[in-house]
Write an enzyme that holds these catalytic residues in place. Structure first.
Site, mmCIF file in Angstrom:
data_model
loop_
_atom_site.group_PDB
_atom_site.id
_atom_site.type_symbol
_atom_site.label_atom_id
_atom_site.label_comp_id
_atom_site.label_asym_id
_atom_site.label_seq_id
_atom_site.Cartn_x
_atom_site.Cartn_y
_atom_site.Cartn_z
ATOM 1 C CG LEU A 12 36.706 29.247 32.042
ATOM 2 C CD1 LEU A 12 37.828 29.291 31.026
ATOM 3 C CD2 LEU A 12 36.505 30.317 32.863
ATOM 4 C CB VAL A 15 28.365 30.724 36.281
ATOM 5 C CG1 VAL A 15 28.862 31.311 37.682
ATOM 6 C CG2 VAL A 15 26.950 30.745 36.461
ATOM 7 N N GLY A 16 31.127 31.057 34.870
ATOM 8 C CA GLY A 16 32.607 30.987 35.173
ATOM 9 C C GLY A 16 33.021 32.362 34.408
ATOM 10 C CB THR A 17 32.689 33.778 30.976
ATOM 11 O OG1 THR A 17 32.970 32.443 30.418
ATOM 12 C CG2 THR A 17 33.013 34.733 29.985
ATOM 13 N NE ARG A 48 45.571 27.032 26.047
ATOM 14 C CZ ARG A 48 46.687 26.864 26.462
ATOM 15 N NH1 ARG A 48 47.002 25.519 26.709
ATOM 16 N NH2 ARG A 48 47.476 27.656 26.931
ATOM 17 C CB ILE A 137 18.927 36.382 46.860
ATOM 18 C CG1 ILE A 137 18.084 36.822 45.553
ATOM 19 C CG2 ILE A 137 18.392 37.010 48.160
ATOM 20 C CD1 ILE A 137 16.782 36.156 45.618
ATOM 21 C CD GLU A 191 19.534 24.586 31.216
ATOM 22 O OE1 GLU A 191 20.212 23.966 30.426
ATOM 23 O OE2 GLU A 191 19.801 25.372 32.106
ATOM 24 C CE LYS A 206 18.729 26.782 42.856
ATOM 25 N NZ LYS A 206 17.840 27.359 41.763
#
Lengths: 429, 429
Positions: A12, A15-17, A48, A137, A191, A206
């Protein structure tokens, strides 16, 4: 309408959220587009803590592998990351349990894509990864479905938004790499440890997936030649402009008569190539199909929104019942790739040398190139400062990479060459 | 493997012939990618002349409607063209007979898309049309599947390669429209009767389909405002460059608070917009998704190879069992579009006037604009030739289209204005 599609989400972070919110905000639209209700039944994260979305209908798991084993989801979204460990286990267990898997994890697939694709096909589930390549994309879909009538001999792209942001910003401001990297870190485009991005590893992950889906070959990350952008100087960028090029970090996969050539490195690209004008954090992928010709896909390669968009596109496919072989043909039918030997790689080169400004220097360097059968295309020495250090820029005609390597070695050892030379490949696409 | 998929092809022009060859040359690859054998069982064309492919296993029909009625194909490819008549009948009969339909016919779908989509869904068959919009570029798939997680408020594109070739060539050579059109005809990039292309109708057909699939609305071709490129002069192109723009014929569909705005007309686009560098016969489509942001698809918009590539991509989907609602949501759920009234359209404008070079001219024109509350952004008069005719270029700040129309009417009637003014919309995208 058929049974609701039950979803579990492992991880989470941003991206998860973003994915949870996208699904929750669009339940009606998604049901209308797919003919199927959806519901997030389980989530797992490192802690959590309170989340800014409603978790009341979801089962929370401390352990994502436990969730993969025991939840009742039809679809597992692996949004943890990393090529080994928990992420891999979550994917393997989910497949074994007959759950479809959606992942944004390029590292995992670059290292284990072929074997995971085989497992998924044996279990009759999807292993979908649109978000793993070029973010939002829809390029995996484009290659595997939209251009499925074509064979490809070339696919390339700007696959890392951090590097593209840095190179664009260096060009626009005339600043050096370190300074712009620092700014990119402040802006959240790079980062704290930027090495995966700026050293080309992320782009290589990729590229290995693009290569597999374009050529119908097993994923062969180990064969990717990788070089990052740390050695690009402000002067290189000015020189590139003068010579009619832009410097881009490209991933290039090419099918040649000697095998498949996969490489990630800074490239000088002619300014009038469409990919040369893809700037900032944008990504783009270009492919050459034997029927369709050259097709380019351009857009946002990273970030919560675009990545969630791609994750949910995979979800829509699964809800609609579109379950395709991971790399376009059945995993067992993927060919073993033969990597093109480095001796067969050909191209033109840009060399930036810092030399002593005195008679004979150019003759010394030219002789070394002549001995390796390398023709000089241009030679530029703007400054004149007798006896002092001046920059000298040379571009060559096409030659083989190994000859260029040997020349560079010898040139570095000349007394008149005062710093380590920088070499950038000039690519014609 | 399941039963072979049986195909009938109506129309054996460039696209039809290209499609037959693509399928025949790639039977193995297509079977591998789809898990299903394919076979062309029937063809129909205007004449039964010798074709340069093997027809021995195909039943030839003189009459395509007869074929649609009586052949035993699972899939009908309608490659005849035209919005009415045979093409429409072939599609209707094929759907009624339970055959999937693949068409490259934008005119047919622009005029009858909603009703045909309803028929197809009632019969449980696909009505696929990737080739109808932007040729080989998989943009329908991109919007309907790859970006299915998004809502769109804007989609636009270069949808006609003939116009883009002419505009690019005019810019590169400084020549006028008529001369370049003639050359385009010689090269086969423009038809003997070029009006469908250069007057914007072809682009408008495609835009109405893009609009429908992007916004989930019924196809509303009649609401598209259409203006072609015949009035663009060499001087306009030079002026655009000077002002920092490129002139492109764009199709633009935008969801506004007042309704949907669909328009095809020449646009001045800022040179640093990615679409400004899409040159020659290439097409491109750009969309703004609420999660993914701006995504662009670029490639070949016409020609036998690219169009056949798109037709066969649809075939691959059908062979794989991917049968989706024609416009992304079930046809019955498509909303009735409300067209944005012309009074609500806003934008900036470029005006090129041919005026008498004497004091007071600019005051006269400025007063007209002032009366309509239009602010001038720039005013350029390069030549000075007292008492004679000189060009005067004006750009405005954003205003409503109707105010601009009234001003233009009044300006045309001024004594000092010697020729019909030319107006080009400046679009910010």
């Amino acid at each position: 309408m058929s049974e609701p599609l039950k979803i579990a989400i492992a991880g989470l972070g941003t991206v998860g959220t973003g994915t949870v919110k996208l699904i929750q905000d669009n339940l009606n639209v998604l049901a209308q587009r797919t003919g199927r209700e959806m519901s997030i039944v389980a989530v797992s994260a490192r802690s959590r803590k309170n989340r800014d979305f409603d978790m009341s209908d979801m089962t929370y798991y401390d352990n994502a592998v436990d969730m993969a084993e025991n939840c009742d989801a039809d679809v597992m979204m692996e949004l943890i990351g990393g090529s080994e460990g928990i992420a891999k286990e979550v994917v393997e267990v989910s497949i074994a349990k007959g759950r479809h898997v959606i992942t944004a994890n390029k590292a995992l697939l670059a290292h284990h894509g072929t074997e995971l694709a085989k497992l998924a096909e044996e279990s009759g589930v999807a292993l979908a990864y649109e978000a793993a390549v070029a973010g939002g994309i829809p390029v995996i879909k484009g290659l595997r479905e939209g251009l499925a009538a074509n064979s490809f001999d070339l696919v390339y792209g700007i696959l890392n938004g951090t590097c593209n942001f840095i190179l664009t910003n260096m060009r626009e401001t005339g600043r050096d790499f370190e300074e712009v990297l620092f700014e990119a870190q402040e802006l959240g485009y790079a980062e704290a440890d930027p090495s995966f991005d700026v050293d080309g590893v992320d782009a290589a992950h990729k590229l290995s997936l693009l290569s597999s889906v374009s050529f119908g070959t097993e994923v062969d990350f180990d064969a990717v030649y990788i070089e990052g952008i740390r050695n690009i100087s402000a002067l290189d960028i000015v020189n590139a402009e003068e010579l009619g090029y832009r410097i881009k970090l490209l991933g290039i996969a090419r099918k040649t008569e000697h095998g498949i050539d996969q490489r990630v490195h800074p490239c000088m690209v002619a300014k009038d190539q469409p990919i040369a004008s893809v700037e900032g954090v944008l990504n783009a992928v270009v492919c050459n199909g034997n029927h369709v010709g050259t097709t380019m896909f351009e857009g946002a390669g990273a970030g919560g929104g675009p990545t969630a968009s791609a994750v949910v596109a995979d979800l829509v496919d699964i809800a609609r019942g579109t379950i395709l072989p991971t790399f376009g043909v059945p995993a067992k039918a993927l060919e073993k790739p033969i990597a093109q030997p480095v001796e067969k790689r050909e191209g033109s080169y840009y060399l930036r040398l810092q030399v002593e400004d005195r008679p004979g220097v150019i003759a010394d360097i030219s002789n070394i190139l002549k001995d390796e059968d390398i023709s000089v295309k241009s030679l530029i020495q703007h400054e004149s400062n007798p006896g002092k250090s001046v920059p000298l820029v040379i571009t060559t005609q096409a030659t083989v990479e190994t000859a260029m390597g040997r020349s560079l070695e010898k040139i570095s050892q000349l007394d008149c060459v005062l710093e380590k030379p920088n070499m950038i490949r000039i690519v014609s696409l």
